[in-house]
Design a protein around this motif. Structure first.
Motif, PDB file in Angstrom:
ATOM      1  N   ARG A  74     113.386  -4.987  15.490  1.00  0.00           N
ATOM      2  CA  ARG A  74     114.591  -4.190  15.994  1.00  0.00           C
ATOM      3  C   ARG A  74     114.254  -3.817  17.530  1.00  0.00           C
ATOM      4  O   ARG A  74     115.089  -3.686  18.164  1.00  0.00           O
ATOM      5  CB  ARG A  74     114.948  -3.228  14.942  1.00  0.00           C
ATOM      6  N   ASN A  75     112.920  -3.531  17.945  1.00  0.00           N
ATOM      7  CA  ASN A  75     112.897  -2.910  18.996  1.00  0.00           C
ATOM      8  C   ASN A  75     112.178  -3.933  20.076  1.00  0.00           C
ATOM      9  O   ASN A  75     112.236  -3.456  21.342  1.00  0.00           O
ATOM     10  CB  ASN A  75     111.773  -1.542  18.729  1.00  0.00           C
ATOM     11  N   VAL A  76     111.678  -4.960  19.644  1.00  0.00           N
ATOM     12  CA  VAL A  76     111.320  -5.951  20.498  1.00  0.00           C
ATOM     13  C   VAL A  76     111.858  -7.421  20.014  1.00  0.00           C
ATOM     14  O   VAL A  76     110.986  -8.076  19.170  1.00  0.00           O
ATOM     15  CB  VAL A  76     109.689  -6.047  20.465  1.00  0.00           C
ATOM     16  N   ALA A 148     108.693   3.676  17.090  1.00  0.00           N
ATOM     17  CA  ALA A 148     109.268   2.723  17.925  1.00  0.00           C
ATOM     18  C   ALA A 148     109.209   3.160  19.409  1.00  0.00           C
ATOM     19  O   ALA A 148     108.961   2.034  19.940  1.00  0.00           O
ATOM     20  CB  ALA A 148     110.871   2.936  17.543  1.00  0.00           C
ATOM     21  N   ASN A 149     108.961   4.390  19.644  1.00  0.00           N
ATOM     22  CA  ASN A 149     108.616   4.534  21.043  1.00  0.00           C
ATOM     23  C   ASN A 149     107.424   3.872  21.560  1.00  0.00           C
ATOM     24  O   ASN A 149     107.167   3.242  22.345  1.00  0.00           O
ATOM     25  CB  ASN A 149     108.493   6.131  21.062  1.00  0.00           C
ATOM     26  N   VAL A 151     105.755   1.455  20.035  1.00  0.00           N
ATOM     27  CA  VAL A 151     106.063  -0.379  19.998  1.00  0.00           C
ATOM     28  C   VAL A 151     106.737  -0.861  21.074  1.00  0.00           C
ATOM     29  O   VAL A 151     106.310  -1.620  21.976  1.00  0.00           O
ATOM     30  CB  VAL A 151     106.983  -0.595  18.693  1.00  0.00           C
ATOM     31  N   LYS A 152     107.844  -0.084  21.923  1.00  0.00           N
ATOM     32  CA  LYS A 152     108.258  -0.574  23.212  1.00  0.00           C
ATOM     33  C   LYS A 152     107.526  -0.286  24.066  1.00  0.00           C
ATOM     34  O   LYS A 152     107.570  -1.074  25.320  1.00  0.00           O
ATOM     35  CB  LYS A 152     109.729   0.410  23.452  1.00  0.00           C
ATOM     36  N   GLN A 153     106.701   0.750  24.206  1.00  0.00           N
ATOM     37  CA  GLN A 153     105.890   1.001  25.396  1.00  0.00           C
ATOM     38  C   GLN A 153     104.754  -0.143  25.415  1.00  0.00           C
ATOM     39  O   GLN A 153     104.268  -0.586  26.356  1.00  0.00           O
ATOM     40  CB  GLN A 153     105.004   2.420  25.157  1.00  0.00           C
ATOM     41  N   ALA A 155     104.764  -3.157  23.908  1.00  0.00           N
ATOM     42  CA  ALA A 155     105.310  -4.319  24.312  1.00  0.00           C
ATOM     43  C   ALA A 155     105.544  -4.654  25.832  1.00  0.00           C
ATOM     44  O   ALA A 155     105.563  -5.854  26.299  1.00  0.00           O
ATOM     45  CB  ALA A 155     106.544  -4.705  23.630  1.00  0.00           C
ATOM     46  N   ALA A 156     105.531  -3.572  26.451  1.00  0.00           N
ATOM     47  CA  ALA A 156     105.846  -3.737  28.034  1.00  0.00           C
ATOM     48  C   ALA A 156     104.611  -3.856  28.898  1.00  0.00           C
ATOM     49  O   ALA A 156     104.397  -4.220  29.825  1.00  0.00           O
ATOM     50  CB  ALA A 156     106.623  -2.497  28.571  1.00  0.00           C
TER      51      ALA A 156
END
Length: 165
Positions: A74-76, A148-149, A151-153, A155-156
């Motif tokens: 969902r987040n990536v 989620a925070n 995971v997003k960080q 992935a970047a």
């Protein structure tokens, strides 16, 4: 003890006919689980081996694995998946792996391969200077917003490319 000539003359033992032979019972497909309840899944790229790993996780860990997988997707949205080193890995094509899961007896370990760069830093230290962990035990409340925070960080960031030959 019979001599060589006597053994050569001896009649071979009669084998049972097909009707007399006892049938061999086929084993049901068994799930192979390693110590700590970690499912044994062959190394492969894609969603299918990751889903097989999650399906092989015992009890409450399976539900947690499904939740974490859905949260990551969902987040990536362009996440790449694979099972390597008997753990599901999540990454970005060309960037490497940013997160891995592993099942243990009493918890599921979520590894952020560049975890020291995340804010806040995940709580579990590692022998690797960059990696940080979070261990999730049965009954723990999963903070989905924080996960989620992270995971997003993660992935970047440039990811883990694997061991070098």
């Amino acid at each position: 003890m019979k001599g060589l000539k006597e053994r050569a003359k001896a009649k071979p033992k009669a084998r049972p006919s097909a009707r007399e032979a006892k049938p061999i019972k086929a084993r049901k497909a068994e799930k192979v689980v390693l110590s700590g309840g970690n499912p044994r899944i062959a190394k492969a790229d894609g969603d299918a081996p990751v889903q097989a790993y999650i399906a092989g996780m015992p009890g409450w860990k399976r539900d947690l694995g499904k939740r974490l997988d859905a949260l990551i997707v969902r987040n990536v949205p362009n996440v790449r998946k694979a099972v390597k080193w008997n753990s599901p890995l999540y990454g970005i094509e060309g960037q490497g792996w940013f997160l891995g899961l592993h099942t243990f007896t009493r918890y599921v370990k979520v590894a952020f391969f560049r975890g020291t760069s995340l804010r806040p830093v995940p709580p579990g230290a590692s022998k690797s200077k960059d990696t940080r962990y979070i261990d999730i035990r049965e009954g723990d409340e999963l903070d989905e917003a924080q996960m989620a925070n992270w995971v997003k960080q993660a992935a970047a960031l440039p990811g883990f490319l694997g061991p070098r030959p």
